[in-house]
Scaffold this active site. Structure first.
Site, PDB file in Angstrom:
ATOM      1  N   GLY A 169     -17.335   9.116  98.378  1.00  0.00           N
ATOM      2  CA  GLY A 169     -16.439   8.083  98.256  1.00  0.00           C
ATOM      3  C   GLY A 169     -16.441   7.590  96.672  1.00  0.00           C
ATOM      4  O   GLY A 169     -16.884   8.210  95.763  1.00  0.00           O
ATOM      5  N   GLY A 170     -16.275   6.310  96.434  1.00  0.00           N
ATOM      6  CA  GLY A 170     -16.368   5.747  95.105  1.00  0.00           C
ATOM      7  C   GLY A 170     -17.660   5.734  94.531  1.00  0.00           C
ATOM      8  O   GLY A 170     -17.631   5.680  93.102  1.00  0.00           O
ATOM      9  N   GLY A 404      -5.171  27.761  64.674  1.00  0.00           N
ATOM     10  CA  GLY A 404      -5.578  26.409  64.945  1.00  0.00           C
ATOM     11  C   GLY A 404      -7.213  26.348  65.271  1.00  0.00           C
ATOM     12  O   GLY A 404      -7.870  25.242  64.969  1.00  0.00           O
ATOM     13  N   ALA A 405      -7.367  27.261  66.146  1.00  0.00           N
ATOM     14  CA  ALA A 405      -8.939  27.196  66.451  1.00  0.00           C
ATOM     15  C   ALA A 405      -9.900  27.397  65.134  1.00  0.00           C
ATOM     16  O   ALA A 405     -10.957  26.847  65.302  1.00  0.00           O
ATOM     17  CB  ALA A 405      -9.161  28.354  67.257  1.00  0.00           C
TER      18      ALA A 405
HETATM   19  C1  HXC Z   1     -25.144   2.248 106.572  1.00  0.00           C
HETATM   20  C2  HXC Z   1     -25.750   4.404 106.861  1.00  0.00           C
HETATM   21  C3  HXC Z   1     -24.761   4.691 106.034  1.00  0.00           C
HETATM   22  C4  HXC Z   1     -24.017   3.723 105.559  1.00  0.00           C
HETATM   23  C5  HXC Z   1     -25.803   6.801 106.509  1.00  0.00           C
HETATM   24  N1  HXC Z   1     -26.561   5.670 107.234  1.00  0.00           N
HETATM   25  N2  HXC Z   1     -24.888   6.073 105.874  1.00  0.00           N
HETATM   26  N3  HXC Z   1     -25.987   3.090 107.011  1.00  0.00           N
HETATM   27  N4  HXC Z   1     -24.166   2.486 105.987  1.00  0.00           N
HETATM   28  N5  HXC Z   1     -22.900   4.031 104.649  1.00  0.00           N
HETATM   29  C6  HXC Z   1     -27.705   5.552 107.947  1.00  0.00           C
HETATM   30  C7  HXC Z   1     -27.458   6.119 109.255  1.00  0.00           C
HETATM   31  O1  HXC Z   1     -26.897   5.128 110.315  1.00  0.00           O
HETATM   32  C8  HXC Z   1     -28.703   6.487 109.742  1.00  0.00           C
HETATM   33  O2  HXC Z   1     -29.375   5.633 110.094  1.00  0.00           O
HETATM   34  C9  HXC Z   1     -29.186   7.168 108.548  1.00  0.00           C
HETATM   35  O3  HXC Z   1     -28.551   6.366 107.599  1.00  0.00           O
HETATM   36  C10 HXC Z   1     -29.352   8.666 108.068  1.00  0.00           C
HETATM   37  O4  HXC Z   1     -27.774   8.999 108.632  1.00  0.00           O
HETATM   38  P1  HXC Z   1     -27.537  10.377 109.347  1.00  0.00           P
HETATM   39  O5  HXC Z   1     -26.081  10.262 109.392  1.00  0.00           O
HETATM   40  O6  HXC Z   1     -28.631  10.372 110.446  1.00  0.00           O
HETATM   41  O7  HXC Z   1     -27.786  11.165 108.260  1.00  0.00           O
HETATM   42  P2  HXC Z   1     -27.146  12.629 108.194  1.00  0.00           P
HETATM   43  O8  HXC Z   1     -27.097  13.693 109.272  1.00  0.00           O
HETATM   44  O9  HXC Z   1     -27.954  13.484 107.150  1.00  0.00           O
HETATM   45  O10 HXC Z   1     -25.609  12.480 107.449  1.00  0.00           O
HETATM   46  C11 HXC Z   1     -25.909  11.731 106.227  1.00  0.00           C
HETATM   47  C12 HXC Z   1     -24.237  11.244 105.926  1.00  0.00           C
HETATM   48  C13 HXC Z   1     -23.776  10.322 106.983  1.00  0.00           C
HETATM   49  C14 HXC Z   1     -23.437  12.442 105.597  1.00  0.00           C
HETATM   50  C15 HXC Z   1     -24.396  10.596 104.895  1.00  0.00           C
HETATM   51  O11 HXC Z   1     -24.701   9.552 107.180  1.00  0.00           O
HETATM   52  C16 HXC Z   1     -22.507   9.640 106.804  1.00  0.00           C
HETATM   53  O12 HXC Z   1     -21.421  10.355 106.701  1.00  0.00           O
HETATM   54  N6  HXC Z   1     -22.493   8.369 106.416  1.00  0.00           N
HETATM   55  C17 HXC Z   1     -21.519   7.685 106.171  1.00  0.00           C
HETATM   56  C18 HXC Z   1     -20.843   8.087 104.946  1.00  0.00           C
HETATM   57  C19 HXC Z   1     -19.753   7.291 104.413  1.00  0.00           C
HETATM   58  O13 HXC Z   1     -18.558   7.389 104.824  1.00  0.00           O
HETATM   59  N7  HXC Z   1     -19.991   6.232 103.478  1.00  0.00           N
HETATM   60  C20 HXC Z   1     -19.007   5.234 103.015  1.00  0.00           C
HETATM   61  C21 HXC Z   1     -18.591   6.301 101.769  1.00  0.00           C
HETATM   62  S1  HXC Z   1     -17.150   5.202 101.244  1.00  0.00           S
HETATM   63  P3  HXC Z   1     -30.807   5.723 111.341  1.00  0.00           P
HETATM   64  O14 HXC Z   1     -31.015   4.358 111.566  1.00  0.00           O
HETATM   65  O15 HXC Z   1     -30.155   6.638 112.373  1.00  0.00           O
HETATM   66  O16 HXC Z   1     -31.917   6.515 110.609  1.00  0.00           O
HETATM   67  C22 HXC Z   1     -18.124   4.404  99.830  1.00  0.00           C
HETATM   68  C23 HXC Z   1     -17.078   3.617  99.081  1.00  0.00           C
HETATM   69  C24 HXC Z   1     -17.956   3.175  97.891  1.00  0.00           C
HETATM   70  O17 HXC Z   1     -19.136   4.385  99.913  1.00  0.00           O
HETATM   71  C25 HXC Z   1     -16.808   2.681  97.001  1.00  0.00           C
HETATM   72  C26 HXC Z   1     -17.148   2.303  95.733  1.00  0.00           C
HETATM   73  C27 HXC Z   1     -16.214   1.896  94.800  1.00  0.00           C
END
Ligand code: HXC
Length: 510
Positions: A169-170, A404-405
């Site tokens: 994401g961002g 040019g290079a």
């Molecule tokens: C809160 C999160 C989290 C999040 C993971 N966890 N991502 N908690 N916010 N964004 C937590 C899970 O609940 C889990 O907690 C632990 O972290 C490990 O995650 P798992 O899913 O068990 O691990 P894994 O299977 O390795 O997968 C990792 C992952 C997946 C691919 C990153 O967790 C995932 O898809 N997370 C969401 C990613 C996402 O969409 N983020 C938002 C992106 S947009 P427990 O308690 O079970 O250990 C963004 C916008 C930014 O970030 C904008 C900036 C301008």
């Protein structure tokens, strides 16, 4: 008092466990180290000074007040690498997946702010699920605050991003603004939208690794500079890399002792250029023969390999090397190589690192793909970068410098300080074949006559002497003396003081 001290130790030990042993084991099972283990490997032993160990999040939604972990998913502080100070942050995937909350962002911002105030580089180790979902816009705001700080620090202190897990994401935009991105193969990935969203929107089916893994970003997109096999190798290489860099933009990179003789004569360079001008040779070999002890830290080796960029030392002083690679696309400049080299040149210029340019370029790559892709604007980036650079610039033309290079590759006309050529240099508007076809179109049906014209053209232009007569070359040198000449040149230019006209900022063709 004893109780209080014991309590402190207990709280520290608890903080060090992050999300707990189960999650640490899960991290290890994926072949990844924890945030603290990474910092231990990155920094000199016992040098880490941790900050904000006990910070916790302030979220009350989703029952989060019952789930607080000291440190809030990021370990921050400062330490040294081979004795030189650096600020670091390492996201801790064992705590809420290293996700970024408002307080997590504040911890990162604190070290970034201290680094900028104290003029010390920042290294960020990313391993995060992105914005903490439970915090919503507070987390998004935290990212934007980091982006802003990245922008302000750009060109003042080196900023290095190491992607050691998810970065989606961002969140990818903080690393994208920093100077260099390193990744770990098979365990790290970066993308703006993940495979599921890609499938929904475009119907493409692609794995995480294919979409945004280390190989993708170091060979296809050019987003990352280098990929390493595992965390340990990655961190060891970043220590090596850090030694090439100055701490900030008003300091020189550290001088390192070398056993390599400054006046070393490299006889083998006299015969490295093949007699057939269309035969390639490996420019990397030339670089390794010129630099101190063959110690070359190449950037983006697997992307736009028709140009080589990287850091090395000459007589102990860091230099940035840019060199056409005749082994790939005959060393032509194209969109990707222009962008790659332009960004490298600008980094070196921002941080007072002299530029050594080795030229063997038959021109810009022709074709619709290049023109439609905007080679005009992208090629101009490299031209602009060299033209604005005020650091010492030493150029050696080893063979072709066409069209040019020729101008673009740190020529005399772009304020090259010392422009040398080997006797094998050919400096012309274009190669003999193309030139003769245009100049003698009327003789098209007469191959013998064309061959005669071609020979005459080569006699006239397939050498460095016409350019030397104009003073566009400072000297024609023996290849074997190149190292000696470069080192003497760097000494001559050590106090170079060149200023560009005042401006708010320039308007490089982006
Ligand atoms: C809160 C999160 C989290 C999040 C993971 N966890 N991502 N908690 N916010 N964004 C937590 C899970 O609940 C889990 O907690 C632990 O972290 C490990 O995650 P798992 O899913 O068990 O691990 P894994 O299977 O390795 O997968 C990792 C992952 C997946 C691919 C990153 O967790 C995932 O898809 N997370 C969401 C990613 C996402 O969409 N983020 C938002 C992106 S947009 P427990 O308690 O079970 O250990 C963004 C916008 C930014 O970030 C904008 C900036 C301008």
């Amino acid at each position: 008092m004893k109780d209080i001290l014991e309590r402190l130790e207990e709280k520290r030990a608890e903080a060090k466990l992050g999300g707990g042993q189960r999650r640490i084991d899960a991290q290890h099972a994926k072949g990844k180290l924890t945030a603290r283990e990474r910092i231990d490997l990155l920094l000199d032993e016992e040098s880490f000074e941790e900050l904000d160990t006990f910070v916790v999040h302030r979220c009350h939604d989703f029952d989060m007040e019952k789930n607080k972990v000291a440190g809030d998913g990021v370990v921050t502080g400062s330490g040294t690498i081979n004795g030189r100070l650096v600020y670091v942050y390492a996201q801790d995937f064992t705590v809420f997946g290293g996700s970024l909350s408002a307080t997590h962002a504040q911890k990162i911002l604190k070290v970034m702010d201290m680094a900028l105030k104290n003029r010390v580089p920042v290294i960020g180790l990313s391993d995060s699920g992105g914005a903490r979902i439970q915090e919503g816009v507070a987390a998004l705001g935290g990212y934007a605050d980091i982006f802003q700080q990245n922008v302000l620090a750009s060109g003042v202190i080196p900023q290095i991003s190491v992607i050691m897990g998810p970065c989606a994401g961002g969140a990818v935009y903080s690393p994208a603004i920093t100077d260099f991105i390193f990744m770990v193969k098979n365990t790290s990935y970066m993308f703006v939208t993940g495979p599921d969203v890609v499938k929904t929107v475009t119907n493409e089916i692609v794995s995480q690794e294919e979409l945004g893994g280390a190989v993708t970003h170091t060979s296809k997109s050019g987003v990352a500079d280098k990929a390493f096999d595992n965390d340990v190798e990655c961190l060891a290489q970043i220590r090596r890399f850090f030694d090439f860099l100055p701490l900030h933009n008003r300091e020189k990179a550290p001088q390192r002792p070398t056993f390599d003789y400054d006046e070393r004569i490299e006889q083998s360079l006299d015969t490295i250029i093949p007699s057939n001008p269309n035969k390639p040779y490996d420019m990397r070999e030339v670089i390794l023969k010129l630099i101190d002890e063959g110690d070359f830290f190449e950037m983006q080796p697997d992307y736009a390999a028709n140009i080589i960029t990287g850091f090395a030392r000459m007589d102990g002083e860091t230099v940035g090397i840019v060199a056409n690679q005749p082994m790939v696309l005959a060393g032509c400049l194209d969109i990707n190589s222009s962008k790659k080299a332009a960004r490298f040149v600008r980094f070196c210029d921002a941080f007072s690192i002299p530029l050594i340019t080795l030229v063997d370029v038959p021109g810009f790559l022709p074709g619709t793909a290049q023109e439609y892709g905007g080679i005009i604007k992208h090629g101009a980036k490299l031209l602009f970068a060299y033209g604005e650079a005020t650091v010492p610039k030493i150029t050696i033309i080893t063979r072709k410098a066409y069209g040019g290079a020729y101008d673009v590759m740190a020529s005399k006309h772009l304020r090259g300080d010392l422009n040398y050529a080997w006797p094998t240099a050919e400096i012309a508007v274009m190669g003999a074949k193309g030139a003769v076809e245009i100049l003698y179109r009327k003789d098209k049906g007469d191959p013998e006559l064309l061959a005669e014209h071609s020979e005459k053209y080569e006699d006239k232009f397939a050498n460095p002497f016409v350019a030397a007569e104009h003073g566009f070359l400072d000297e024609v040198i023996l290849p074997r003396n190149s190292r000696k000449r470069i080192i003497r040149g760097l000494r001559m230019l050590a106090n170079k003081d060149l200023q560009n006209p005042w401006k708010k900022h320039d308007n490089i063709p982006l």
